[in-house]
Design a protein around this motif. Structure first.
Motif, short mmCIF file in Angstrom:
data_model
loop_
_atom_site.label_atom_id
_atom_site.label_comp_id
_atom_site.label_asym_id
_atom_site.label_seq_id
_atom_site.Cartn_x
_atom_site.Cartn_y
_atom_site.Cartn_z
N LEU A 1 33.05 51.91 31.67
CA LEU A 1 31.77 51.34 32.13
C LEU A 1 31.97 50.57 33.43
CD1 LEU A 1 30.19 49.99 28.84
CD2 LEU A 1 29.39 51.88 30.25
N PHE A 2 33.06 49.82 33.43
CA PHE A 2 33.34 49.05 34.65
C PHE A 2 33.55 50.00 35.83
CE2 PHE A 2 36.45 47.26 37.58
CZ PHE A 2 35.75 46.14 38.00
N GLN B 1 39.90 59.90 25.82
CA GLN B 1 38.56 60.17 25.31
C GLN B 1 37.50 59.66 26.27
OE1 GLN B 1 38.02 59.23 21.21
NE2 GLN B 1 40.20 59.47 20.80
N LEU B 2 37.92 58.94 27.28
CA LEU B 2 36.95 58.40 28.23
C LEU B 2 36.45 59.48 29.19
CD1 LEU B 2 38.78 55.05 29.02
CD2 LEU B 2 36.96 55.45 27.40
N LYS C 1 43.68 53.54 25.41
CA LYS C 1 42.48 52.95 24.80
C LYS C 1 41.38 53.98 24.57
CE LYS C 1 42.50 48.21 26.38
NZ LYS C 1 41.78 47.24 27.20
N LYS C 2 40.63 53.75 23.51
CA LYS C 2 39.44 54.56 23.31
C LYS C 2 38.23 53.79 23.82
CE LYS C 2 41.17 56.65 19.08
NZ LYS C 2 41.04 56.64 17.63
N ASP C 3 38.44 52.54 24.05
CA ASP C 3 37.31 51.68 24.36
C ASP C 3 36.68 52.05 25.70
OD1 ASP C 3 35.81 49.33 23.48
OD2 ASP C 3 36.48 48.56 25.43
N ILE C 4 35.36 51.98 25.71
CA ILE C 4 34.62 52.45 26.87
C ILE C 4 34.51 51.38 27.96
CG2 ILE C 4 32.35 51.72 26.07
CD1 ILE C 4 31.31 54.39 27.12
N ALA C 5 34.93 50.15 27.62
CA ALA C 5 34.70 49.04 28.55
C ALA C 5 35.20 49.35 29.94
CB ALA C 5 35.38 47.79 28.01
N PRO D 1 46.78 47.15 29.16
CA PRO D 1 47.05 45.70 29.02
C PRO D 1 48.34 45.35 29.77
CG PRO D 1 47.70 46.84 27.02
CD PRO D 1 47.11 47.88 27.94
N PHE D 2 48.46 44.10 30.11
CA PHE D 2 49.70 43.65 30.76
C PHE D 2 50.75 43.40 29.69
CE2 PHE D 2 46.48 42.60 33.82
CZ PHE D 2 47.04 43.05 34.99
N ASN E 1 34.74 61.93 28.50
CA ASN E 1 33.37 62.36 28.17
C ASN E 1 32.30 61.43 28.70
OD1 ASN E 1 34.53 64.42 26.73
ND2 ASN E 1 34.81 63.10 24.93
N MET E 2 32.70 60.45 29.42
CA MET E 2 31.75 59.50 30.01
C MET E 2 30.86 60.23 31.00
SD MET E 2 31.23 56.21 30.01
CE MET E 2 30.12 55.21 30.98
N ARG E 3 29.61 59.82 31.03
CA ARG E 3 28.72 60.42 32.05
C ARG E 3 28.89 59.63 33.34
NH1 ARG E 3 23.93 60.13 27.89
NH2 ARG E 3 24.55 61.83 26.53
N ASP F 1 42.71 50.77 32.04
CA ASP F 1 42.54 50.15 30.71
C ASP F 1 43.88 49.67 30.14
OD1 ASP F 1 43.53 52.66 30.66
OD2 ASP F 1 42.41 53.33 28.90
#
Lengths: 1156, 417
Positions: free
Chosen positions: B71-72, B99-100, B64-68, B15-16, B102-104, B13
């Motif tokens: 998911l990928f 925080q990622l 990042k907190k973002d799940i994107a 960024p460049f 906790n992803m299933r 996650d």
């Protein structure tokens, strides 16, 4: 360092060029050369000599790079170096022996690099002008002005401005639209977007759970709905199926009742009807065909055929052909015979015309002239006519010419002989030309008088020593430029005087006010001194000390003493307070006095300025007087100088006109006198008389008119005589032509005789003029003879055809019945043909009937076959219906149809029931379990329950969709642009801008700071020297340079003129600014010289003085001459006059002139 | 025989950094590079029919907190799941607190806990995999010490995110010595944390695969993962380059360059070289212009415009190259000292610049200027590590004045040349 010799051995346009610069202390060199003389080449060569020839030199166009050489002898602090420079990258210095010498050898002579040499020590006309312009641009930045002018760095100020502008463009604290602000705003937007775009794991998990729960609920409700729907379906099925079952049973019973019935096809009935009809139709057709056959056979028996005639078919056809030919001959034979006779008569008549006698038959066509012979005869006859006509025409023409000649002779006779008029004409023209000249003379004289009047008017009021116009050109007035310039100077002086007087008045007012204030303050009384204050304070303190001391010792102090001491203390304090108040007043008084002193000082300055200005004005007055004195003009009042100029210019114009008119008059007078001396003798000899020479003019005019007429007649006579010669020639020519034609006529007649003799003996006596008619008759006779021969031949042929036909008829008669053959051959032939045609017709009819009988037989056979086929089909259908008799078939068909309908109804009901999805037995069983009476109520209840379930299910679906959409949103966001990456990139842009700003801001601050520091230190000495030089360069017009500060605390440079007036650089003329720039530059070099004179390059100027006026040019040469003691000065120019001016201003010994 | 893939430090996650904005920049391609590299990793695992994939820490950058990204990653792991390929992951310093976590995950993903080392035994292939995640970012314990002894008869593989005994460019997290690892009797240590590929020991193998995709100019060169083949108890390793974009940094010496056109030509040659080395990948390259050159003052003065022109020129070449940054580090062709020694006004000005830092009033003015601009700057810009901004923050006027002096001298020396 100084150049002592420059050698351009092989450089640019020079080969072995040596320039000796000597070794004088006054080291000013002026190089004069026209364009293309090599001035620029030497300038470039000096740089190349000291610092090397560049790789891409432009000076190698004559001498190849490898051969290029430029050399010099340099001198520095008593040391000399002679060397050559060649082109290359290393070891480019050569000694006098052409051997390489070390680069370091030159170093002690150089005080910097090429850039310094060219920038600081080189100055061209263009860079001087540009430098002056930069002074103007930097007018409120003294540091920049001094730096740029002294260093030669022309665009430092621009660089500073650029730095500041670029930095300000990126960031200004109070702005909002700078690049940095914008990039920060963009970063904020993208950062916010990045934050908004964040989807946490918790959100994902929550949405996933919601989706699962909604999905499960939806599934449970779907199941329930399915169960309820199934029950409703079962009940509704029973309700639908029950009546159908009853009907089914009923139909089955009816079918059983019908018993055994053959299963006829659906179209059996149609087939039956069709076959019955076909059988009836076939029987009728066969019977008809049999009748027809019989009728045809009877008809054939009646026809008879003559076969004999049929065998003579070809003969009959031949006879028919002969008959039509013979018939045509019989009809035409008589006509042709008549026509033949007519042609014979025609020929005979023509023979008579031609004078021939005898039998027509005996005339031979060959004896008549052929076409070619006739053509020859006609041509000769025509030529004969033409010659005769031409002869007649010529004779008529000749006769007319002879008449004209006689008339012409008569006309010439009337003009007679005319004498020569040329001499008269010359006299007349000469006298008239004199008259024209005199008119010009008079006109010039009239204009001269007018101009003299105008000149007189123009000179009115002009204070000439002697107001005679003739003296005007001998005296040269001051030029317009001189007057205007002087007036401008006066204007400036007077303006400054007014300004200074105003300031002086202001100063007086200010002093008056300040003195009034002081008087008011002083009137407030005497001021106690500080000594008084000190004494009062000490007394009070002593008293207090005394009380304290006595109290401490326990001594009793009586009340009166205490009171006394108290009073002393109160009085002391009061005095002290008073003193403090007064002290403040003293300070104010002092301030007022100081202010007055300052104002007075200012007034003194202004008074001094007035003095300076008055002196300046006096100087100007003297100069004004001097301007006029030199040519003995009385100077006009300055206020009237412009009017004076206008009048003077007008007078000069008139004077020039006068001169012109006088010249015209003189020229005309001279020519008249010359003409008179030639004409008078002629006039006298011409017989034209008059009282005086010029009174003869009217008579001359009449003579002129007569002379004109005479000259016209002479011209006419000449023309007539010329025409007579022409006519005589033409008559001779006509005569000759007539003779030639007559000869030709004789020859032609002789040719005719020969031609007619060789043509035909029949026409030997014919005359040439009748030949056309004779030939015409002869032609017609030939044609008539030819037609007669042709007709005769035709009659013989026709007679033969008739005979052949009759022979043929006779031949055929032998084969036929002689009783029928009476009459002419034609009639017999017609009968034979008719009989033949009848036989042919009978044969054709019999053949046709035979063919038709055969066809009818075949048709009958086919009809019989069809009849049998139809009968067999009827029998087959009876068998199918299981009956013997065809009449019973209809009943069977009806019963079969009934059975089919029942079976179809039963099948339909079964099919219907089968659609319920259960077997018949299962349906019967299911109906038995259903309470048919309460069925509707039960279905209604169930449907209500289904609706409720459906509502709940839809809610679950929505929840599921919502959760799915939330998840999809997250997944879609994943695929789109990465906001965080974009924010990162925007951040990078902010950082790049900030870094650039920090660099630029620091740099601009530092540059401004450094310039200011440079100014603080250099300004005073530089300005001092520059002031001196500026004063000299402006030929004393300016006294010095001064730095002033404006109300915004910005320092700026001003020039102080001799009268004390200040002139800002912005109001200086371009030329004066150039001189200012040059002064600062020279001052800067002098400053360098103070530090180390050996560190100087020669100063090189290129066309430096182009814009200097005469006085300042001389002044500049003086300055440069003086400057050349500090460092060598080389001045290049293409203005030859600079050499002259230098000689006058400096004297020949104080500079060296080098011509290129 | 079985194979497995060893990757680490994917920083999925992240960024460049340093990619400025400019027209026609291949932004999307660059942005997708990390994911494309991960796709290649998954494709390789499938192609080689690997038994499992090991990720030795820092799967996420942790910023990042973002799940994107998760998911990928999950999607990619599902693909491995469909092929029966297991995935073993430890968290490292970067993703210890993400925080990622906790992803299933799909069922084939196994993440080792942080409390103690755990072991998974794969009976079918006879392998034992040991691993322990970081529980916090600054894990300073020697985690290796707590790993269990090897299980005899099995191929033992240890997964650990560690700086080993320290590494110049990396934080010394989970420190341990090489001996600590080799003494465990494992067959293969799958390490993470150091971003360069290196084999620290061959018996047993102690390997850093380096990161999967470079993310800034600090991570130049080839990036990828290590394929390990275990055949009859013998291990062989093979490095696979999997990066989708390549970072590069080139220094261009302009000493012999006299014109911008010549400079452009030289840069084009370098870019061609970069493109060849990137072997069909998008390349992000930092150009550092150096050398004593007559172009120095122009480059200094117009650096932004010239940088834009270079970018346009490179874009015009049609190569798949992104100019990350152009650093102008040339020096003037002339001698600054010589100029300072002159007696003329330029020499005077140049010599004065050396004293600028001692002028209190000037320094005070600069301080006020910097305070104004720093006040406006977002904190992210101030914390980004820009050398010049840091100097301004620290009020290191001497250094900034040095910077500006160099700039000014070059301009003064070139003005009117």
């Amino acid at each position: 360092m100084r150049f002592r010799k420059i050698s351009l051995d092989a450089y640019g346009c020079f080969t072995d060029k040596e320039i000796e610069l000597g070794d004088k202390d006054v080291d000013l060199h002026i190089f004069v050369g026209a364009n293309e003389a090599g001035k620029s080449t030497i300038l470039e060569g000096l740089g190349d000599l000291l610092f090397g020839i560049p790789t891409r030199s432009t000076q190698g166009y004559i001498h190849p790079y490898a051969n290029m050489r430029v050399g010099a002898t340099l001198e520095n602090s008593g040391n000399n170096l002679t060397f050559l420079r060649k082109k290359g990258t290393r070891n480019t210095l050569l000694g006098i022996d052409d051997e390489a010498i070390a680069d370091e050898t030159l170093e002690p002579f150089l005080s910097g690099d090429r850039e310094l040499f060219e920038r600081m020590f080189g100055l061209s006309h263009e860079s001087l002008r540009e430098g002056g312009q930069h002074i103007l641009e930097a007018k409120d930045d003294i540091g920049r002005t001094l730096f740029e002018a002294s260093s030669g760095v022309a665009s430092l100020g621009k660089e500073l401005v650029r730095l500041e502008e670029e930095a300000n463009g990126i960031f200004r604290p109070k702005a909002s639209t700078t690049t940095l602000h914008k990039s920060i705003a963009a970063l904020k937007v993208s950062s916010d977007s990045a934050k908004d775009a964040v989807h946490t794991v918790k959100a994902w998990n929550d949405f996933t759970s919601s989706l699962g729960e909604a999905n499960e609920q939806k599934q449970a409700l779907s199941d329930r709905r399915e169960t309820l729907s199934a029950e409703v379906a079962r009940l509704e099925r029973s309700k639908r199926a029950q009546p159908k079952l009853i009907l089914l049973d009923q139909k089955l019973a009816e079918l059983a009742e019908l018993g055994e019935i053959p299963n006829l096809a659906d179209d059996f009935s149609d087939q039956w009807e069709k076959e019955k009809s076909a059988r009836t139709s076939a029987i009728a057709t066969a019977n008809g065909d049999a009748t027809n056959l019989e009728r045809l056979k009877n008809e054939r028996l009646l026809i008879k055929i003559d076969n004999t005639l049929l065998t003579l078919k070809d003969e009959v056809e031949v006879m028919d052909g002969l008959r039509s030919k013979a018939k045509s001959g019989e009809e035409d034979l008589q006509n042709r015979r008549t026509e033949h006779q007519e042609k014979i008569g025609e020929a005979r008549a023509l023979m008579a015309q031609l004078g021939l006698v005898g039998d027509v038959e005996k005339i031979k066509r060959e004896e008549l002239p052929t076409t070619q012979e006739a053509s020859t005869l006609r041509r000769l006859s025509k030529q004969n006519d033409e010659i005769k006509t031409n002869i007649e025409n010529l004779r008529g023409q000749k006769s007319k010419l002879e008449s004209a000649l006689i008339s012409l002779d008569a006309e010439i006779g009337t003009l007679g002989a005319l004498g020569d008029t040329a001499e008269f004409r010359r006299v007349v023209n000469g006298v008239k030309a004199c008259g024209d000249l005199e008119q010009s003379y008079n006109e010039a004289h009239r204009r001269l008088q007018r101009s003299e009047e105008l000149l007189s008017q123009a000179l009115t009021g002009m204070k000439f020593p002697d107001e005679k116009s003739e003296e005007l050109p001998t005296r040269i007035a001051p030029t317009e430029d001189q007057i205007k310039k002087s007036l401008e100077e006066l204007n400036t002086i007077e303006q400054n005087i007014r300004l200074t007087r105003d300031r002086l008045k202001d100063a007086d007012d200010a002093i008056q006010l300040a003195e009034n204030d002081l008087l008011v303050q002083q009137s407030q009384g005497a001021v106690p001194s500080h000594q008084d204050l000190s004494t009062a304070r000490n007394t009070r303190n002593d008293t207090l000390g005394q009380i304290r001391s006595e109290s401490s010792t326990g001594k009793v102090i009586d009340a009166p003493l205490i009171n006394s001491l108290d009073e002393q203390i109160v009085q002391s304090d009061s005095t002290a307070d008073h003193m403090i108040t007064e002290a403040s007043r003293v300070a104010e008084l002092n301030a007022s006095e100081r202010e007055i002193a300052e104002k007075k000082e200012l007034k003194n300055i202004q008074s001094n300025s007035i003095g300076d200005l008055d002196a300046k004005k006096s100087a100007w007055d003297e100069q004004w007087q001097k301007l006029w004195d030199q040519n003995d003009w009385t100077p006009p009042d300055p206020t009237e100088a412009n009017d004076w100029l206008t009048k003077y210019n007008s007078a000069m114009e008139q004077f020039n006109q006068i001169c012109e008119y006088k010249a015209t008059m003189a020229e005309a007078g001279e020519t008249i006198e010359q003409n008179k001396s030639v004409l008078l003798p002629l006039l006298n000899s011409s017989g034209i008389s008059g009282a005086s020479d010029w009174d003869r003019l009217p008579m001359l005019n009449e003579t002129d008119r007569i002379l004109g007429t005479m000259e016209a007649e002479i011209t006419q006579l000449r023309s007539l005589k010329q025409r007579k010669v022409g006519l005589s020639g033409e008559i001779g020519e006509a005569r000759t032509a007539i003779e030639a034609l007559e000869e030709k006529f004789t020859d032609n007649v002789a040719n005719w005789g020969d031609a007619i003799a060789s043509s035909t003996s029949l026409l030997s006596n014919t005359d040439i003029s009748d030949i056309d008619d004779i030939l015409s008759f002869a032609g017609e006779l030939g044609s008539a003879l030819k037609d007669g021969e042709s007709l005769k031949s035709r009659i013989v042929s026709m007679t033969a055809d008739i005979q052949t036909f009759e022979d043929k008829v006779t031949s055929l008669q032998t084969n036929l019945d002689p009783d029928d053959l009476e009459g002419t051959a034609s009639q017999i032939a017609a009968k034979i043909e008719a009989a033949h045609d009848g036989a042919v017709s009978a044969k054709e009819k019999a053949d046709d009937l035979d063919r038709r009988i055969e066809d009818a037989g075949i048709t009958l056979e086919k009809s019989r076959q069809m009849e049998k086929t139809a009968e067999d089909e009827v029998k087959r259908l009876c068998a199918e219906a299981r009956v013997e008799n065809a009449n019973e078939v209809s009943d069977v068909i009806e019963n079969s149809r009934l059975k089919t309908d029942l079976i179809a109804a039963i099948s339909s009901i079964k099919e219907d029931l089968a659609n319920e999805g259960l077997s018949l037995d299962d349906i019967r069983s299911e109906i038995e379990t259903v309470d048919l009476d309460g069925l509707d109520a039960r279905v209604s209840d169930l449907k209500q329950e289904i609706e409720d379930v459906e509502t709940e299910r839809e809610a679950a679906i929505k929840a599921e969709e919502s959760a799915r959409k939330d998840l999809e949103d997250i997944q879609e966001a994943e695929g789109s642009a990465d906001p965080e990456q974009e924010a990162q990139q925007d951040l990078d842009v902010v950082i790049t801008n900030t870094e650039r700003y920090l660099k630029l801001k620091t740099a601009s601050r530092m540059l401004r700071w450094a310039i200011e520091k440079h100014r603080e230190e250099k300004q005073a000495p530089l300005l001092k020297e520059a002031s001196l030089l500026f004063g000299k360069l402006t030929d004393g017009n300016y006294k010095n340079l001064r730095v002033d500060v404006d109300d915004k605390d910005r320092s700026y440079l001003i020039g102080v003129k001799n009268d004390g007036s200040h002139v800002g650089v912005d109001v200086m003329s371009d030329g004066t600014r150039d001189q200012l720039y040059l002064a600062i530059r020279l001052a800067a070099i002098k400053e360098m010289a103070i530090k180390d004179p050996s560190k100087l390059f020669p100063f090189v100027g290129d066309d430096l003085l182009v814009n200097f006026d005469g006085a300042r040019e001389s002044a500049a040469l003086d300055v440069l001459c003086d400057f050349s003691k500090t460092t060598q000065v080389l001045i290049f120019t293409h203005h030859e006059h600079l050499a002259r001016v230098s000689t006058v201003s400096l004297g020949e010994d104080n500079f060296m002139l080098h011509r290129l | 025989m079985f194979r497995f893939l060893h990757a680490a430090d994917i920083h999925l996650d992240s960024p460049f950094k340093g990619l400025g904005r400019y027209e026609n920049a291949p932004e999307e391609e660059m942005r997708n590079a990390l994911r494309d590299a991960l796709r290649s990793l998954v494709a390789l695992a499938i192609e080689e029919q690997c038994a499992f994939l090991v990720i030795a820490g820092d799967l996420y950058d942790g910023t990042k907190k973002d799940i994107a990204s998760a998911l990928f990653f999950s999607e990619q792991m599902k693909q491995l799941d469909e092929q029966g390929i297991l995935v073993f992951i430890v968290y490292g310093n970067h993703d210890a607190e993400t925080q990622l976590k906790n992803m299933r995950w799909p069922s084939n993903v196994r993440i080792f806990g942080s409390k103690k080392a755990e072991t998974v035994e794969l009976e079918e292939i006879g392998a034992a995999i040991h691993g322990q995640s970081f529980g916090k970012r600054d894990e300073m314990r020697n985690l290796a010490a707590g790993y269990p002894e090897h299980i005899p008869g099995k191929i033992n593989i240890g997964i650990l995110h560690t700086a080993l005994e320290g590494h110049d460019d990396h934080e010394p997290y989970a420190p341990c010595s090489l001996d600590d690892l080799t003494n465990k009797g494992y067959d293969y240590w799958a390490l993470g944390h150091v971003h360069e590929f290196s084999i620290r020991c061959e018996d047993p193998f102690v390997v850093y695969p380096g990161n999967l995709q470079g993310r800034s100019v600090r991570e130049i060169g080839e990036k990828g993962a290590v394929l390990v083949t275990v055949d009859d108890g013998i291990l062989t390793i093979e490095r696979h380059v999997l990066d989708a974009a390549r970072w590069d940094s080139r220094e261009i010496d302009l000493s012999s360059v006299a014109s911008l056109a010549d400079m452009d030509t030289k840069i084009q040659h370098v870019i061609e070289d970069v493109a060849v080395e990137a072997d069909g990948r998008l390349a992000a390259v930092r150009l550092t212009l150096t050398g004593r050159t007559s172009l120095h003052s122009k480059l200094q003065r117009d650096e932004l415009d010239i940088a834009d022109e270079i970018r346009v020129s490179v874009h015009g070449m049609g190569e798949d190259v992104w100019i990350e940054k152009i650093k102008f580090e040339t020096s003037p062709a002339y001698s600054v000292e010589e100029i300072g020694k002159r007696d003329d006004a330029v020499g005077d000005l140049v010599s004065r610049l050396a004293d600028a830092k001692h002028d209190k009033a000037l320094v005070a003015d600069l301080k006020a200027d910097f305070a104004e601009v720093l006040k406006k700057l977002p904190s992210a810009a101030k914390a980004n590590g820009s050398e010049i901004i840091d100097l301004a923050k620290e009020e290191s006027f001497d250094s900034l004045i040095e910077y500006a002096s160099s700039y000014l001298i070059s301009q003064l020396a070139e003005v009117d040349r």
